[in-house]
Design an enzyme around this catalytic site. Structure first.
Site, PDB file in Angstrom:
ATOM      1  N   ALA A  57      34.047  64.515  79.881  1.00 30.89           N
ATOM      2  CA  ALA A  57      34.110  63.044  79.325  1.00 30.89           C
ATOM      3  C   ALA A  57      34.918  62.628  78.438  1.00 30.89           C
ATOM      4  O   ALA A  57      34.862  63.284  76.657  1.00 30.89           O
ATOM      5  CB  ALA A  57      32.478  62.589  78.826  1.00 30.89           C
ATOM      6  N   SER A 108      31.911  58.849  77.884  1.00 32.35           N
ATOM      7  CA  SER A 108      30.570  58.669  78.714  1.00 32.35           C
ATOM      8  C   SER A 108      30.293  60.239  78.107  1.00 32.35           C
ATOM      9  O   SER A 108      30.980  60.688  77.769  1.00 32.35           O
ATOM     10  CB  SER A 108      31.461  59.103  80.777  1.00 32.35           C
ATOM     11  OG  SER A 108      32.096  59.800  80.597  1.00 32.35           O
ATOM     12  N   ASP A 132      42.948  47.509  81.055  1.00 30.11           N
ATOM     13  CA  ASP A 132      42.459  48.018  82.070  1.00 30.11           C
ATOM     14  C   ASP A 132      44.060  47.705  82.569  1.00 30.11           C
ATOM     15  O   ASP A 132      44.878  46.966  82.639  1.00 30.11           O
ATOM     16  CB  ASP A 132      41.705  47.586  83.246  1.00 30.11           C
ATOM     17  CG  ASP A 132      40.772  48.419  82.860  1.00 30.11           C
ATOM     18  OD1 ASP A 132      40.505  49.017  82.480  1.00 30.11           O
ATOM     19  OD2 ASP A 132      39.420  47.502  83.013  1.00 30.11           O
TER      20      ASP A 132
END
Lengths: 502, 502
Positions: free
Chosen positions: A204, A207, A264
C-alpha cells in the site's frame, strides 16, 4: 579542502524518497562551489554517487569537517566508516528540455521519453522537476504514440523477466477499491489450470492494504528474482512483493509525485501498468477496472478511453490486454486491512459458508476471463471452470502449495482492540464513500499494523434495525482506535443509513 | 500529549523558502495523526501557524519532548521561549482542484485565480504543488482574460500604494542582460523633469546583480513604505529595494519555482510584471525588452507576443504600458557585479569621458520614452531632453539628492583580487554568451561579495591583438577568483575571438 572530502554523518532525518545532503553554510565547499540551500548537488563516496537537494546548516548540528545525509541519501550511498563525501555540481538535467518541449507543444518522441526516464531513474530529477514532468503529461495530454514510447522507455529502465513460455498470465486492478483482494484467489485457480501466473504485487502507498501487505499475513512475500522463479517453476504461480524485483523502477517514483499532487495522467497510468507487465515477462493481461463515483475511474467514458489506450498500447508492446469493468460503488468483501482481508480470502478458498459472496464472485469472474484469455477454457466457459476449481478444493490446495513454496503458510494476526458501530435507527444502508472507508481503516493503523482495519457487517441496500452492527473497527492500540472513531464522528459519509419514510 | 505541545527547537537547517518541521518518528503526534516523512502539517504556536513539510527523525537529534523547525519555519512562527508547538492536519489545498481544472482544459477564471493566489500567499502550496501550478500555466497556456484575472488576484494578495497623483511613472526590464543597469540613471532624469517615479527594484536571484544590489553599494535601499514615501515626496523619485514593501508578494514564490525549473510562462511573466506595477501605484510603465539568442526573450516573434499581452493586460488593469525592444546580444556597460556596475553608473551620471557609451545611450533612450509617456516631452523630443538633463548635471544633482534622502551617498567597494584575461591571437571579438558571462561573475562572488564580478575591456566587433585585455575578473578571495577561472577554462564561449583569416 573539498578534495579531501568530509566525514559522513547520518543525521537520521527521513525525507522519504528525496535524498537530502546537509552542509554547513560556512563550509569551504559551499563557498567554493557557490552552493545554497536547495541547490542540487552531486555527493560522491567511494565509486558511488547520488544527486541530492542541499540544506545548509547555520548551527553546530554539523562539525566543520562533517557533511550530513538524510536517510534516503544514506541508503543510496552507504558510506563505509573510512570513506569521505565529496560534493560537486551535477551535470544539468538535460532531459528537462524534453519536458519543456512537451509543455510548449512538441510531441514526446521515443528518444525524449528515454532521456527523461533515464534521468528519473538515475535520481537526477528533484521533486519539483518530477512534478513538472507529471503535470506536463496530466489529463489526456499523451497520445497513443507517446504512451507507447513512454511504456517502452520505462520497461528498458529496469530488469525484464523471461519465462520461456508462450503464455504468461497476469492481472492488474486499476485504482483500489477497499477489500478488492482477488489476486490470492485468482492465482491458484489459474495456476492449477496449468497456466503460468508469476504475480508481483505492490504494498500500500495510500491505501489501507496492498495485495503484498495482505499476502504477507499469509506467507513470506519478500522473494528475490531467483526465489520467485523457483516458486513459479514448481507451482506455476506466485504472489510476491514486486519491490525486491527491479521491474519498471521509475514507476514508483512517478506514482509518488502523482499521488502527492492528486493528479491523474491517463497516459502515464497506462504506461505505468503496462511497463510493469511487459517487464514481468507477461504476455496476457486482464485489467480489472472498478468504476464508481468514489473510485479512481469515475465514469463509463473514462473507463472506455482507458480501455482503448490499454488495449492499443498493449498491442504495440506485443501484449494481449483484456479489460473487465466492474461495479465500484462499495467496498468488496468484509475485511479492510491486511489480516482482515486475508481472512476473507481464506474463507473463499476454503469454500466456507460465511465467505463473502461478492469477493468470491469477483475473483471467479476474473479468473474465468484469464482462463479464456489463456486458451485453457472455451469462450463463455471460464467462469464455470474457475468455480469448479474453487468448489473442488483444487484452488485451495494450490494456494497452500504456493504459500509453502514461498516459505510457509501462516495464520493472519488478530487485533487487540475492537469497537462496533451500530445503526441508530431503522433504515436502509444507502451510501458508502469508499475513500472515507479506506481512510478510516488507515487511521485504525492499517497497513503498518497488519491486524488493524475494519470489518463490514452490512452491504448497500441492507435493511437495518436500531442497534444492528454496521461495522467493527479493529486496532492494535487504544490510541489508534480512538483516533479512527474521532474521524468517524466527523465523517458520517463513510456509511450512511437512510431512515425509512413509512 | 500532542495537546500540551512540544518544545520548539531551532535546528539551524536552511531549506530556503520552504518551511520544514521535524518530528521524531516515534512521537505520539506522528502516530496519532498518521504523519509520515513529507506529510504536509500545520504547526501552530501562540496565535500563529504555518503549513510545513514534515521530515521525521529516526535518531536522537530531537528529544522526545521537542519538535524542530527549519530556518524558514522559524522565521514565520517566531516561537517565544515559553511557547509550545502544536501539530495538526492542514485543511486540504482546495485550489489545487482549480490547478487540475486548468490542466484538464478548463479556463482559469477570476475566482479560481483568486483561490490559487490566496493559497500560495498563505503558504499552503508545497513546492511540488507550486511546480504543478507553474507548469499548468507554462508556455502560452494563458489567454488574455486569464492573464488579467491572475494579475488582479496577485495585486489583491498584497499591499497597494497610492501616490495621489494622475501620473506615476515606472519602468521594468524583462529578463536580465548583464550590466543593463539603467534605472539609477533613468530615475533622476525623470524625477528632475518633474514626474513622479517611485521605483522599487529587486535583488538578484539568479543573476550576478539586481538593481537593488547595485544601488545598495551607492546608498541605503532597505526603506520601508513610510521611508520610501518621504524620499519620493521630497525628491520625486527613489530607487529602493522592493523586498521590504509587500507588493504582489506571491510573485517571488512563483518566480523561485519557475527559475528552478527554467520554465517560462508568458502569461505568468506578464502577470508578475504588471501586478507589481499596479500594486506600486504606477500609472505609466515603460518595459525594456532586450532581445537576443542568450537573453530571456530570444526572438522578435516572442517579443511581439509579449508586447501585445503586456499592453492589452495593462489596458484591462488601467495601466498605460509601452514596450521598448532593444538589442540583447551582449552585456551592457563594462562592469558586471554590484559595485562594478555602480562605477559605470557614476561615470555616466558624472558625464565622465570614460563612461560606457552603450549604457549611457540605453538609459537616455528609456528616460526619453518615459518623458514622452509622462507628457513632459513632446513626441520625438524625449531623447534630447533626457540628454540635456544628463549633460547639464541636473540628473547627477538629483541622483545625489535621492541618495542623500535615502540615507547618504557612498563609495562602492573595491575588490582585493583581480585577474585579467587577454587575447591569445589577432582577431575580432565575435560572440558573447551573456548567460555564461553572468555565471562567471557569480562564481567570482557577485552579488554576495558586492565588489566581485568582472569588467569587460572589449565589445563585439572589436579587433584585438595578442595580449590585449579582454576582461578582468574581480574577487574578494583568492578561492573565488580561482573558481571563476576554472569555470572559464571550460567555458570559452563566454567571450570568443575569431581568428582573422587573412
Amino acid at each position: 579542502m573539498a578534495d579531501d572530502g568530509l566525514f559522513p554523518r547520518r543525521l537520521g532525518i527521513d525525507t522519504y524518497q528525496e535524498p537530502v545532503a546537509y552542509l554547513r553554510q560556512d563550509s569551504p565547499v559551499c563557498r567554493a562551489e557557490g552552493f545554497n540551500a536547495q541547490s542540487r548537488v552531486r555527493v560522491s563516496c567511494g565509486g558511488r554517487s547520488v544527486i541530492a537537494t542541499l540544506n545548509t546548516i547555520r548551527s553546530d548540528l554539523l562539525a566543520p569537517t562533517e557533511a550530513g545525509l538524510s536517510e534516503a541519501a544514506w541508503r543510496l550511498l552507504r558510506p563505509a566508516p573510512d570513506e569521505r563525501l565529496c560534493f560537486s555540481h551535477p551535470r544539468p538535467v538535460e532531459s528537462m528540455s524534453d519536458v519543456r518541449g512537451k509543455l510548449y507543444g512538441r510531441p514526446l518522441e521515443e528518444a525524449a521519453a528515454r532521456r527523461i526516464i533515464r534521468d528519473i531513474h538515475e535520481g537526477r530529477y528533484a521533486d519539483i522537476e518530477l512534478a513538472a514532468y507529471v503535470t506536463a503529461c496530466a489529463g489526456s495530454r499523451l497520445d497513443l504514440a507517446e504512451i507507447t514510447a513512454l511504456t517502452r522507455a520505462m520497461v528498458d529502465a529496469g530488469d525484464r523477466l523471461d519465462w520461456g513460455r508462450p503464455r504468461v498470465m497476469d492481472k492488474h486492478c486499476v485504482g483500489g477499491l477497499p477489500g478488492n483482494r482477488t489476486t490470492p484467489i485468482v492465482v491458484p485457480i489459474v495456476a492449477s489450470a496449468g497456466l503460468l501466473m508469476p504475480k508481483t504485487s505492490s504494498r500500500a502507498i495510500t491505501s489501507p492494504a496492498g495485495t503484498a501487505d495482505t499476502m504477507a499475513t499469509l506467507a513470506p512475500v519478500d522473494l528475490d528474482t531467483r526465489g520467485m522463479r523457483r516458486v513459479v517453476e514448481q507451482e506455476g504461480g506466485c504472489i510476491v512483493w514486486g519491490g525486491s524485483v527491479s521491474l519498471s523502477p521509475v514507476d514508483d517514483t512517478i506514482i509518488r509525485v502523482e499521488r502527492a499532487l492528486d493528479l491523474d495522467s491517463e497516459g502515464q497510468l497506462v504506461a505505468s501498468i503496462l511497463s510493469k507487465k511487459v517487464a514481468a515477462g507477461s504476455t496476457h493481461v486482464l485489467v480489472d477496472m472498478p468504476v464508481g463515483p468514489t473510485a479512481k475511474v469515475r465514469n463509463p467514458e473514462m473507463a472506455q478511453r482507458l480501455e482503448h489506450h490499454l488495449v492499443a498500447t498493449g498491442e504495440a508492446m506485443g501484449l494481449a490486454v483484456r479489460v473487465h469493468t466492474s461495479d465500484g460503488v462499495q467496498a468488496v468483501g468484509r475485511g479492510i486491512g491486511p489480516a482482515l482481508e486475508a481472512r476473507d480470502i481464506l474463507a473463499v478458498l476454503q469454500n466456507r459458508e460465511d465467505a463473502p459472496g461478492d469477493l468470491r464472485e469477483r475473483a471467479l469472474v476474473l479468473a474465468g476471463e484469464i482462463l479464456e484469455l489463456g486458451g485453457v477454457a472455451a469462450p463463455g466457459e471460464g467462469l464455470a471452470q474457475a468455480g469448479e476449481s474453487l468448489a473442488s478444493g483444487r484452488a485451495w490446495d494450490k494456494f497452500r502449495a504456493i504459500c509453502e513454496a514461498q516459505g510457509g503458510l501462516r495464520e493472519p494476526p488478530v487485533a487487540r482492540h475492537r469497537h462496533t458501530v451500530v445503526a441508530m435507527h431503522h433504515g436502509t444502508v444507502a451510501h458508502m464513500n469508499t475513500r472515507s472507508i479506506a481512510k478510516l481503516a488507515k487511521l485504525a493503523g492499517a497497513p503498518a499494523d497488519p491486524a488493524a482495519g475494519l470489518v463490514l457487517a452490512v452491504r448497500l441496500g441492507d435493511r437495518v434495525e436500531p442497534g444492528a452492527p454496521l461495522f467493527t473497527v479493529h486496532a492494535e492500540s487504544r490510541g489508534s482506535l480512538e483516533y479512527a472513531l474521532d474521524f468517524l464522528a466527523n465523517h458520517p459519509e463513510c456509511l450512511s443509513v437512510e431512515e425509512d419514510l413509512i
